[in-house]
Design an enzyme around this catalytic site. Structure first.
Site, short mmCIF file in Angstrom:
data_model
loop_
_atom_site.label_atom_id
_atom_site.label_comp_id
_atom_site.label_asym_id
_atom_site.label_seq_id
_atom_site.Cartn_x
_atom_site.Cartn_y
_atom_site.Cartn_z
N GLN A 100 0.85 -1.19 0.00
CA GLN A 100 0.00 0.00 0.00
C GLN A 100 0.89 1.25 0.00
O GLN A 100 1.75 1.41 0.87
CB GLN A 100 -0.93 0.03 1.22
CG GLN A 100 -1.95 1.17 1.07
CD GLN A 100 -2.81 1.42 2.30
OE1 GLN A 100 -2.28 1.57 3.40
NE2 GLN A 100 -4.11 1.46 2.12
N TYR A 182 -5.62 10.91 4.22
CA TYR A 182 -4.24 11.19 3.79
C TYR A 182 -4.26 11.96 2.47
O TYR A 182 -5.32 12.37 2.01
CB TYR A 182 -3.41 9.89 3.78
CG TYR A 182 -3.45 9.29 5.18
CD1 TYR A 182 -2.82 9.98 6.24
CD2 TYR A 182 -4.21 8.18 5.49
CE1 TYR A 182 -2.93 9.52 7.55
CE2 TYR A 182 -4.32 7.72 6.80
CZ TYR A 182 -3.68 8.40 7.82
OH TYR A 182 -3.81 7.96 9.12
N ARG A 229 -7.55 2.14 -2.77
CA ARG A 229 -8.38 2.07 -1.55
C ARG A 229 -9.09 3.39 -1.32
O ARG A 229 -8.47 4.46 -1.36
CB ARG A 229 -7.52 1.75 -0.32
CG ARG A 229 -8.42 1.46 0.90
CD ARG A 229 -7.63 1.02 2.11
NE ARG A 229 -8.31 -0.10 2.75
CZ ARG A 229 -8.37 -0.29 4.07
NH1 ARG A 229 -7.75 0.53 4.90
NH2 ARG A 229 -9.02 -1.31 4.59
N GLY A 315 -8.89 -6.33 9.39
CA GLY A 315 -7.80 -5.54 9.96
C GLY A 315 -7.39 -6.03 11.32
O GLY A 315 -6.45 -6.83 11.47
N ARG A 316 -8.13 -5.58 12.35
CA ARG A 316 -7.74 -5.90 13.73
C ARG A 316 -7.63 -7.40 13.97
O ARG A 316 -6.74 -7.85 14.71
CB ARG A 316 -8.71 -5.23 14.71
CG ARG A 316 -8.50 -3.72 14.78
CD ARG A 316 -9.70 -3.00 15.29
NE ARG A 316 -10.83 -3.14 14.35
CZ ARG A 316 -12.05 -2.68 14.57
NH1 ARG A 316 -12.31 -2.05 15.70
NH2 ARG A 316 -13.00 -2.83 13.67
C1 LIG Z 1 -3.50 -0.57 14.01
C2 LIG Z 1 -4.19 -0.18 12.74
C3 LIG Z 1 -3.44 0.31 11.68
C4 LIG Z 1 -4.05 0.64 10.46
N1 LIG Z 1 -3.27 1.05 9.42
C5 LIG Z 1 -3.83 1.27 8.19
C6 LIG Z 1 -3.01 1.57 7.06
O1 LIG Z 1 -1.77 1.60 7.13
N2 LIG Z 1 -3.64 1.80 5.88
C7 LIG Z 1 -5.00 1.77 5.76
O2 LIG Z 1 -5.53 1.99 4.66
N3 LIG Z 1 -5.79 1.45 6.82
C8 LIG Z 1 -5.24 1.18 8.00
N4 LIG Z 1 -6.03 0.80 9.06
C9 LIG Z 1 -7.46 0.50 8.82
C10 LIG Z 1 -7.61 -1.02 8.54
O3 LIG Z 1 -7.02 -1.37 7.30
C11 LIG Z 1 -9.10 -1.44 8.50
O4 LIG Z 1 -9.71 -0.76 7.44
C12 LIG Z 1 -9.83 -1.15 9.79
O5 LIG Z 1 -9.11 -1.68 10.90
C13 LIG Z 1 -11.24 -1.72 9.78
O6 LIG Z 1 -11.20 -3.12 9.59
P1 LIG Z 1 -11.45 -4.14 10.84
O7 LIG Z 1 -12.78 -3.76 11.43
O8 LIG Z 1 -11.45 -5.50 10.21
O9 LIG Z 1 -10.33 -3.94 11.79
C14 LIG Z 1 -5.46 0.50 10.30
C15 LIG Z 1 -6.21 0.04 11.38
C16 LIG Z 1 -5.61 -0.31 12.59
C17 LIG Z 1 -6.44 -0.86 13.71
#
Ligand SMILES: Cc1cc2nc3c(=O)[nH]c(=O)nc-3n(C[C@H](O)[C@H](O)[C@H](O)COP(=O)(O)O)c2cc1C
Length: 358
Positions: A100, A182, A229, A315-316
């Site tokens: 990414q 961003y 994205r 994600g998480r």
């Molecule tokens: C610790 C953390 C770091 C993240 N870093 C990014 C990132 O670098 N780029 C991005 O597009 N989203 C980032 N996100 C968002 C996640 O990609 C994801 O969209 C978000 O956690 C929701 O998905 P989930 O409910 O499955 O966790 C981050 C989220 C968390 C919790």
């Protein structure tokens, strides 16, 4: 729990996924102050390689693009050498991996770059809130300098050159970060972008910079290895989109012309919106869609079964379940992530989450 729909293979552009479970991009802040990934990043990503697709943490395209502390870049030979070990480790386990690419724009504190570089944005408007620095703890975001019209081509070139280097290095593709407040999202926004040149004002003007980034990449990388994205309506990092439906109707229509590998649609986590962005994206695009945002195995399987999306990113759950694919298949319990180690240096909370017992 019927998660079967998540286990059918799928092709996103030129990238063949063995299942529809995607590791979402996750910033983990384990790199050096100069953006060199940690050597143990290869272990972390390889642990998660049973995903159909691994999307790396957001990775800067230039020194100026860095906003947070200890995020990696992929624009120097030293950074690329470590990424090469990550790619090889994921491929050795039969996984696919895209990087990414981001530019943080105004979501930056210059001290996090360890000197040099400049914080730039569409307009000289400081973002609300604070960010972490290792040197001074929480600080205000920088007041950015508004980019000159003539500087935008250089940023598009940074994205294009880095994308080309990444694919030459062995990444299966690149994902352009046009979400979460961003730089690209700052240009799309109706409040952060107050420009009066051809990059601000009307919707046609606000999508111009993100589209120029994508088209610059497409001059160097085949479109079937490029994803984008988006996070429509995500009021994060001070972003407003007062004309969200029209804005994304136009943006997605233009992106659809390029025949991209996929569109990655993130549902907002900072706020609630009435429109479902995944449904919106499906009706506006002919290509493949990855849906993300608070899905479970069950709701993820439903979104795939209903054909609203082709794959689902977690994600998480991926922070704390390296073997998420195997757990979803077995219907096993998931380990909750420890928030305190999301962004701390070192292997703790990073490579030490165990797989489920055999
Ligand atoms: C610790 C953390 C770091 C993240 N870093 C990014 C990132 O670098 N780029 C991005 O597009 N989203 C980032 N996100 C968002 C996640 O990609 C994801 O969209 C978000 O956690 C929701 O998905 P989930 O409910 O499955 O966790 C981050 C989220 C968390 C919790």
């Amino acid at each position: 729990m019927d998660t079967e729909p998540l286990f059918a293979p799928v092709r996103l552009g030129a990238i063949d996924l063995k299942n529809r479970i995607v590791m979402a991009p996750l910033t983990r802040s384990r790199a050096s102050t100069t953006g060199v990934p940690a050597v143990f990043a290869a272990k972390y990503y390889a642990q998660r390689a049973s995903a159909g697709l691994v999307i790396t943490e957001a990775t800067q395209v230039s020194h100026d693009a860095m906003g947070y502390c200890r995020t990696p870049g992929v624009h120097t030979a030293e950074q690329q050498a470590v990424w090469r070990t990550v790619i090889d480790a994921v491929h050795a386990k039969g996984g696919k991996i895209v990087v990414q690419l981001w530019h943080c724009g105004r979501i930056a504190a210059s001290i996090n770059r360890g000197g040099g570089g400049e914080t730039v944005a569409p307009s000289a408007i400081q973002a609300p809130g604070k960010m972490w620095t290792d040197q001074q703890g929480m600080v205000d975001h920088d007041i950015p300098r508004a980019l000159e019209t003539t500087e935008i081509a250089k940023i598009a070139a940074d994205f294009a050159n880095t994308a080309k280097a990444a694919v030459d290095l062995g990444f299966d593709g690149v994902e352009v970060h046009s979400a979460n407040g961003y730089l690209l999202h700052q240009f799309l926004s109706s409040n952060v972008n107050q420009r009066t040149d051809q990059y601000g004002g009307s919707i046609e003007n606000r999508v111009r910079m993100p589209l120029e980034v994508v088209t610059a990449i497409l001059e160097k990388v085949p479109s079937d290895r490029v994803g984008v994205r988006i996070s429509p309506g995500h009021a994060f990092n001070g972003i407003e989109e007062s004309d969200m439906a029209e804005l994304y109707g136009h943006y997605l229509g233009r992106l659809d012309e390029y025949g991209l590998a996929y569109l990655h649609v993130m549902r907002p986590f900072a706020n609630k919106i009435e429109t479902d962005p995944v449904t919106m994206a499906r009706s506006a695009s002919a290509g493949r869609i990855i849906a993300c945002g608070a899905y479970t195995g069950e709701t993820g399987a439903q979104v795939v079964a209903s054909r609203s999306a082709d794959a689902v990113a977690f994600g998480r759950d991926y922070i704390s379940n390296p073997d998420l694919v195997e757990r979803l298949r077995a219907g096993a319990a998931l380990t909750p992530p420890h928030q305190a180690t999301f962004y701390t240096p070192g292997e703790k909370g990073y490579t030490d989450y165990p797989a489920m017992a055999a």
